[in-house]
Design an enzyme around this catalytic site. Sequence first.
Site, PDB file in Angstrom:
ATOM      1  N   HIS A 136       0.868  -1.185   0.000  1.00  0.00           N
ATOM      2  CA  HIS A 136       0.000   0.000   0.000  1.00  0.00           C
ATOM      3  C   HIS A 136       0.910   1.242   0.000  1.00  0.00           C
ATOM      4  CE1 HIS A 136      -3.435   2.444   0.421  1.00  0.00           C
ATOM      5  NE2 HIS A 136      -3.775   2.222   1.672  1.00  0.00           N
ATOM      6  N   GLN A 139       0.018   4.972   1.154  1.00  0.00           N
ATOM      7  CA  GLN A 139      -0.198   5.151   2.592  1.00  0.00           C
ATOM      8  C   GLN A 139       1.114   5.476   3.311  1.00  0.00           C
ATOM      9  OE1 GLN A 139      -3.212   4.917   4.542  1.00  0.00           O
ATOM     10  NE2 GLN A 139      -1.816   5.868   6.012  1.00  0.00           N
ATOM     11  N   ASP A 249      -2.606  -1.744  12.492  1.00  0.00           N
ATOM     12  CA  ASP A 249      -3.605  -1.758  11.418  1.00  0.00           C
ATOM     13  C   ASP A 249      -4.632  -2.807  11.835  1.00  0.00           C
ATOM     14  OD1 ASP A 249      -4.958  -1.606   8.968  1.00  0.00           O
ATOM     15  OD2 ASP A 249      -3.468  -2.769   7.852  1.00  0.00           O
ATOM     16  N   CYS A 291      -3.351   3.459   9.676  1.00  0.00           N
ATOM     17  CA  CYS A 291      -3.773   3.911   8.343  1.00  0.00           C
ATOM     18  C   CYS A 291      -5.282   4.120   8.255  1.00  0.00           C
ATOM     19  CB  CYS A 291      -3.301   2.926   7.277  1.00  0.00           C
ATOM     20  SG  CYS A 291      -4.018   1.275   7.446  1.00  0.00           S
ATOM     21  N   ARG A 318      -2.894  11.833   3.297  1.00  0.00           N
ATOM     22  CA  ARG A 318      -3.102  10.993   2.112  1.00  0.00           C
ATOM     23  C   ARG A 318      -3.323  11.877   0.895  1.00  0.00           C
ATOM     24  NH1 ARG A 318      -4.904   6.026   2.378  1.00  0.00           N
ATOM     25  NH2 ARG A 318      -3.877   5.948   0.351  1.00  0.00           N
TER      26      ARG A 318
HETATM   27  N1   CP Z   1      -5.985   3.970   4.645  1.00  0.00           N
HETATM   28  C1   CP Z   1      -6.751   3.672   3.580  1.00  0.00           C
HETATM   29  O1   CP Z   1      -6.269   3.250   2.527  1.00  0.00           O
HETATM   30  O2   CP Z   1      -8.081   3.904   3.765  1.00  0.00           O
HETATM   31  P1   CP Z   1      -9.244   3.545   2.711  1.00  0.00           P
HETATM   32  O3   CP Z   1      -9.301   2.050   2.601  1.00  0.00           O
HETATM   33  O4   CP Z   1     -10.475   4.145   3.314  1.00  0.00           O
HETATM   34  O5   CP Z   1      -8.876   4.168   1.394  1.00  0.00           O
HETATM   35  N1  NVA Z   2      -4.553  -3.947   5.697  1.00  0.00           N
HETATM   36  C1  NVA Z   2      -5.752  -3.223   5.351  1.00  0.00           C
HETATM   37  C2  NVA Z   2      -5.423  -1.807   4.981  1.00  0.00           C
HETATM   38  C3  NVA Z   2      -6.613  -0.945   4.673  1.00  0.00           C
HETATM   39  C4  NVA Z   2      -6.230   0.449   4.264  1.00  0.00           C
HETATM   40  C5  NVA Z   2      -6.463  -3.939   4.215  1.00  0.00           C
HETATM   41  O1  NVA Z   2      -5.782  -4.392   3.271  1.00  0.00           O
HETATM   42  O2  NVA Z   2      -7.685  -4.060   4.257  1.00  0.00           O
END
Ligand code: CP
Ligand code: NVA
Length: 336
Positions: A136, A139, A249, A291, A318
């Site tokens: 990700h 982020q 997370d 996040c 973000r």
């Molecule tokens: N942190 C993040 O990516 O949040 P969303 O899934 O809401 O975009």
């Molecule tokens: N680890 C989480 C992050 C969400 C922003 C997911 O992949 O759902």
Amino acid sequence: TQKKAIPHLITLADLSQSQIYNLLRSAIQHKYNAKYAGKGSGEPLKGKTLALTFSKRSTRTRVATESATAYLGGTPMFLGSQDIQLGVNESLLDTAKVISSMADGIMARVGPHSDIEVLAKYSSVPIINALSDKYHPTQILADLMTMHEVFGPHSDTDSEYISHLHHPKDFLPGLKVAWIGDGNNMLHSMLVTFPKLGIHFSAATPKNYQPDADVVEIAKKEAKNSGSELSFTTAPKEAVKDADIIVTDTWISMGQESEKLQRLKDFAGFQVTMSLAEQGGAKPDWKFMHCLPRKSEEVDDEVFYSPRSVVFEEAENRKWTILAVIDALLVKKSFD
Ligand code: CP
Ligand code: NVA
């Protein structure tokens, strides 16, 4: 003649230290211009379209990307999996060719990481990874920007947002981040980025929830290069020792809903609390990051809503960091 490679953002493992710093500097400058100096962007994306192909839900990434694209004068086009043939009824290869023939960039949220690699292979325009099950990257840029704001020089008043005058390389190396949680896409993204920047990093994950071995290898190599200290444990208290930042997370990422009951059991003892930080010996002014979206099992309300928590600053950042990525890929066409 060889065609020039199209730049993408698939993982921060692909970017150099100075390319990451360039993105942070640009994000800080854009935030200053837009929020504090009241300046427009000059609309360099006027007449251009950024497609958002999202196969999973999103609040922050979607709002950040759409508002950043609008600020740059472009049009964001949200394409959810209910709306278009996104890997259902049509191959990703065909989807990539079709969308990239009409849009100027694609921000893609996918399930398997291999999907984002297919998009990057067949798209004729830049691809930005808006989250995959492995990484990700956007982020982490917001996390770094927030760490710079919190631990770098700053003023208490918005109108004196001065950290844009300072270079994050003067404040980020030497900080220590402690991860308490799952060996997931967020941990992977931190592992390929923090050691590269000289940020010390320790990760506590439950047994059987360790990060992928190939990612750990990258982290070890980067730590050796930069001199950053890197450690892995299954004991949360051990990981938070001397931490400037404690981060976690969700224990149940999107797509893992059926594992919920087992995971809640396996993550017992991993909730971030004041007493975990105290008993483990975190630094006196430690801060908390996440996040989002957040559930209370991984961090209690006392920490999450305390002054130590910088989660909402992190969420806002973000927008500025994604703006910097779009600017680099669609306007400057380079991370350099
Ligand atoms: N942190 C993040 O990516 O949040 P969303 O899934 O809401 O975009
Ligand atoms: N680890 C989480 C992050 C969400 C922003 C997911 O992949 O759902």
